[in-house]
Design a protein around this motif. Structure first.
Motif, PDB file in Angstrom:
ATOM      1  N   ALA A   1      -2.403  -2.620   3.101  1.00 57.21           N
ATOM      2  CA  ALA A   1      -3.251  -1.920   2.139  1.00 57.21           C
ATOM      3  C   ALA A   1      -2.757  -0.498   1.911  1.00 57.21           C
ATOM      4  CB  ALA A   1      -4.695  -1.904   2.631  1.00 57.21           C
TER       5      ALA A   1
ATOM      6  N   LEU B   1      -5.524  -3.940 -14.042  1.00 58.33           N
ATOM      7  CA  LEU B   1      -6.319  -4.166 -12.834  1.00 58.33           C
ATOM      8  C   LEU B   1      -7.274  -5.347 -13.006  1.00 58.33           C
ATOM      9  CD1 LEU B   1      -7.139  -0.494 -11.770  1.00 58.33           C
ATOM     10  CD2 LEU B   1      -5.565  -2.097 -10.656  1.00 58.33           C
TER      11      LEU B   1
ATOM     12  N   GLY C   1      -5.104  -8.235  -2.671  1.00 61.16           N
ATOM     13  CA  GLY C   1      -6.422  -8.728  -3.043  1.00 61.16           C
ATOM     14  C   GLY C   1      -6.584 -10.200  -2.747  1.00 61.16           C
TER      15      GLY C   1
ATOM     16  N   TYR D   1       1.475  -5.037  -7.298  1.00 55.61           N
ATOM     17  CA  TYR D   1       1.536  -5.261  -5.861  1.00 55.61           C
ATOM     18  C   TYR D   1       0.152  -5.382  -5.237  1.00 55.61           C
ATOM     19  CZ  TYR D   1       6.546  -4.324  -5.722  1.00 55.61           C
ATOM     20  OH  TYR D   1       7.898  -4.391  -5.894  1.00 55.61           O
ATOM     21  N   ILE D   2      -0.875  -4.979  -5.945  1.00 53.13           N
ATOM     22  CA  ILE D   2      -2.232  -5.135  -5.428  1.00 53.13           C
ATOM     23  C   ILE D   2      -2.614  -6.614  -5.382  1.00 53.13           C
ATOM     24  CG2 ILE D   2      -4.662  -4.522  -5.847  1.00 53.13           C
ATOM     25  CD1 ILE D   2      -3.680  -2.027  -7.275  1.00 53.13           C
TER      26      ILE D   2
ATOM     27  N   LEU E   1       1.546  -1.610 -10.065  1.00 50.85           N
ATOM     28  CA  LEU E   1       0.156  -1.977  -9.807  1.00 50.85           C
ATOM     29  C   LEU E   1       0.025  -3.444  -9.408  1.00 50.85           C
ATOM     30  CD1 LEU E   1      -1.713  -0.155 -12.734  1.00 50.85           C
ATOM     31  CD2 LEU E   1      -1.823   0.410 -10.301  1.00 50.85           C
TER      32      LEU E   1
ATOM     33  N   ALA F   1       1.288   2.103  -5.489  1.00 48.96           N
ATOM     34  CA  ALA F   1       0.632   2.147  -6.794  1.00 48.96           C
ATOM     35  C   ALA F   1       0.466   3.582  -7.278  1.00 48.96           C
ATOM     36  CB  ALA F   1      -0.723   1.448  -6.723  1.00 48.96           C
TER      37      ALA F   1
ATOM     38  N   ILE G   1       0.623  -0.581  -0.106  1.00 45.38           N
ATOM     39  CA  ILE G   1       0.488  -1.006  -1.499  1.00 45.38           C
ATOM     40  C   ILE G   1      -0.225   0.054  -2.329  1.00 45.38           C
ATOM     41  CG2 ILE G   1      -0.620  -2.712  -3.011  1.00 45.38           C
ATOM     42  CD1 ILE G   1      -0.051  -4.782  -0.806  1.00 45.38           C
ATOM     43  N   ILE G   2      -1.292   0.637  -1.784  1.00 45.08           N
ATOM     44  CA  ILE G   2      -1.999   1.688  -2.516  1.00 45.08           C
ATOM     45  C   ILE G   2      -1.096   2.902  -2.706  1.00 45.08           C
ATOM     46  CG2 ILE G   2      -3.924   3.305  -2.405  1.00 45.08           C
ATOM     47  CD1 ILE G   2      -5.522   1.106  -0.972  1.00 45.08           C
TER      48      ILE G   2
END
Length: 283
Positions: free
Chosen positions: A269, A8, A248, A243-244, A241, A276, A272-273
């Motif tokens: 959003a 992250l 962002g 894909y964030i 992850l 994840a 993607i979340i």
């Protein structure tokens, strides 16, 4: 620090690349890449002065590092020059999906579960909505139909970064500090490309400041923490992850440019979340 937090951290740094790149779009791409990669390698220099083994890696490992850092940026910049930039960037963001689906092919002992496939496709859909949604209200800059061959290097850049990330688990173990060597050599190659392919320019003090931020962040520290995450974690989960990153990056661009939040970004959003969470729960 856990692999998830390390991944992250890298993603957060990479999310700033588009905004920094926009502010530095007047600079030739190979010059920007070369300077940023060299600056990004600087934090590892003191380690080499104390212990030369910090950069001692087999030729195969060095070749892999150059393949990843230089090859990725080289093909990406070629794609952005010869294909519509937004669409080329979307094709480039296939690399997290490639990480998930290529892991069983490139890494021994890995298996691909149906949940990984569903999460990867869900994340890719969210990435597509996030990137294409940023076009709303903007003027299209798509090139002529004859320029669509530029999507081939965009696809190549996605494959290079995904395969590089996975193959770091196949070569002999190397210290994370060696990423500095990869960046330094790749940066020198990028500057060589600049000397051969681009016109010389003079940088202002503001340019140097932004280039330094770019080098120390998305083209520097991000590579170090990304390598540590890959060494300690599951490449399939880290790929999900990833894909964030487009989310962002798009959100930060919206804040910098003052554009409003749209339904497409909100939908991206959620997708993607969800991807994840789904990917991290796949065992």
């Amino acid at each position: 620090m856990s692999p998830t937090l390390l991944a992250l951290a890298a993603i957060a740094l990479w999310a700033t690349l588009a905004s920094l790149g926009t502010a530095l779009s007047h600079l030739p791409p190979f010059l920007l890449t070369g300077l940023a990669l060299i600056i990004g390698s600087i934090p590892s220099w003191p380690l080499v002065l104390r212990d030369r083994a910090a950069w001692r890696v087999p030729p195969r490992t060095l070749a892999l590092g150059i393949y990843g850092l230089f090859g990725f940026h080289f093909l990406l910049f070629i794609a952005l020059r010869h294909a519509p930039p937004v669409e080329a960037n979307l094709v480039n963001y296939l690399w997290p999906l490639f990480m998930v689906v290529l892991a069983p092919v490139l890494l021994p002992g890995m298996s691909l579960r149906p949940l990984h496939v569903v999460a990867a496709l869900l994340g890719f859909a969210g990435a597509a909505i996030a990137i294409l949604g940023a076009r709303e209200g903007a003027t299209s800059t798509s090139g002529a139909a004859g320029q669509y061959w530029g999507f081939l290097p965009a696809l190549g850049s996605a494959f290079i970064w995904a395969s590089y990330s996975l193959w770091t688990k196949r070569v002999a173990a190397f210290p994370t500090s060696a990423i500095g060597l990869f960046g330094l050599v790749s940066g020198v190659l990028s500057l060589a490309c600049h000397a051969l392919l681009e016109a010389p320019v003079v940088l202002t003090a503001k340019d140097w400041l932004l280039v330094a931020l770019c080098g120390l962040g998305p083209l520097g520290a991000a590579f170090f923490v990304w390598d540590m995450a890959l060494k300690r974690g599951d490449a399939r989960q880290i790929g999900i992850l990833s894909y964030i990153t487009p989310l962002g990056s798009t959100a930060l661009l919206l804040a910098v440019t003052g554009r409003p939040l749209t339904w497409s970004i909100a939908l991206a959003a959620g997708l993607i979340i969800s991807a994840a969470v789904m990917g991290t729960r796949a065992r």
